[in-house]
Scaffold this motif. Sequence first.
Motif: not given
Length: 546
Positions: A407-418
């Motif tokens: 939730k704290a991540m700002g982009t879908n890219r960051e979420r996908a990488e995580h």
Amino acid sequence: MTTASIPDGKDPNSAYSRHVTTRLFDFTSAWTPWHRRLWAIGSFLSLEEVYEAGQWMERKVLGNSTVEWHKHALERLLGQDAAIADKIRKQELQKLLRGDLSIASADRRRLRLFIDRCRPGYLERWADKAAEATPPRAELVARSVASHLLDDGHSFSGLQHWIRNGRSNLSAYDVIREASLLADQGSSIWEIYVPFKSLPKFEELTEGLSHWVMTKNAPSWLSQCSYVTDPDEVGGFIYRVEARDFERAIEIASDLVDRVKARSKFARLAGTVAPCADVWVKGVSGPQPLTSATRGAHVLSLASEKQIYAVGSGVNRAGGDREEFIDDALELAATLNTGGLAPALSGSWAALESLLTEPRDPTEPGKVIAATRAAQLVACSWSRAELTAIAHQVRERQGDTIAADLKAMGTNRERAEHVAKLIESNVAIPLKKRWRLRSDVAAIERMQELLANPSGVLNRVHFYLESSLRGLYRARNVVVHGGSTGGVALAGTLRVAAPLVGAALDRITHAYLVSNTPVLELATRAEFNLAHAGDELGPHVCNLLE
């Protein structure tokens, strides 16, 4: 195996059986997103298409190089089909696909015999394969069974009802045996009453039509369907439709209504043809919505970037030069979801060709390189789409911070990488306990395979996608150059290709709106990154278009 005595394919509680039934559900839903849908028609419809290609080659509708690519692709695709035939007949099929399939050839006649001899019992053989000690991949099994049923004329909604009716928790073996029984039932004749609230000059123009009835003369069987007259109803047509299920019969009736609308546009009539929202099917209780088949082509970036209505803000000139090439392509492809078969096929291919070809391209016939480039764009988008979907299904759980971190991540890219890092580290991902839970579990399994072998999996995905989009090119040629909408694989090809065209247009539109990236530059980036996926210096699977 789950136990020492029961194969996974016969154990309804095994991960294997759950994967098969889950993917059957995914593949037969019109609302499944493109990255979890079927990307290809089934084995026997593919063989029917290559058999039919002989007549199109004779008429110069399809070129030899186009058909040869199709044959080589089929040889690879059907090589994975464990149920199409035994080893000896499979070797025979391989020889046929390498031979001459022109209209008067002996190989083409033998192919006809092969199709007719091997098609019976196809799903039964898949059930037996799924019950083996070491069964084929669950994804392959589910894909083969679902595509065979859809190619055979079953509707998405009809198959969804069939699965929900006590079959979602069966073993892989049992659900495929049930699918075989369903396929053996054949088609039925359905009577469908389609009422109209507006039909210009109906008193005069319906005179003598045996399938037209006034409301006061509605057939007696309607009373058994809880029929309620629409206050604006002027009468209706009773269509007799042959179909596998009543849901598909309604889709065919909707196509007939569209033909009535098309004819009316060529007459000088005051008013419009307007059917009522609901129809009635003999033997089915209650009203049913008059719906056409859903094709699932979406360009979601128009909404996410708030650009749907961003048209015409400056000075506009009728017929003037336009730089908004994206709008040109979207206009060409606008019939993908709601138009007839012919305009949907021809328009969607025209959109891809307009965006993804240039005069300096190799002289490949018909600019089919557009299919290669579109497939590369979609293949590069697949992993990000899957990982993002998984990220949105992570639930909050006491004792870990995965949901909060996402939730704290700002982009879908960051979420996908995580999420990708979690999967690579074998961290258990807590998924929301919703109807799609098992679909997300299956997606995690696919991502595990991808992350373990990026190059191998992505090249395989690209091949599947390109095969489907080249099918769209062939279908378009049959329509445009052959002047026919009766091609054996046209409807099936549109069913699998439409969501992929939508995905390609979505990536092109997003890159243009966000960073003004030229289309061919984006396509070159996709080609390069696919070639280097998995390299030590290559891009992460979440960033293949960046």
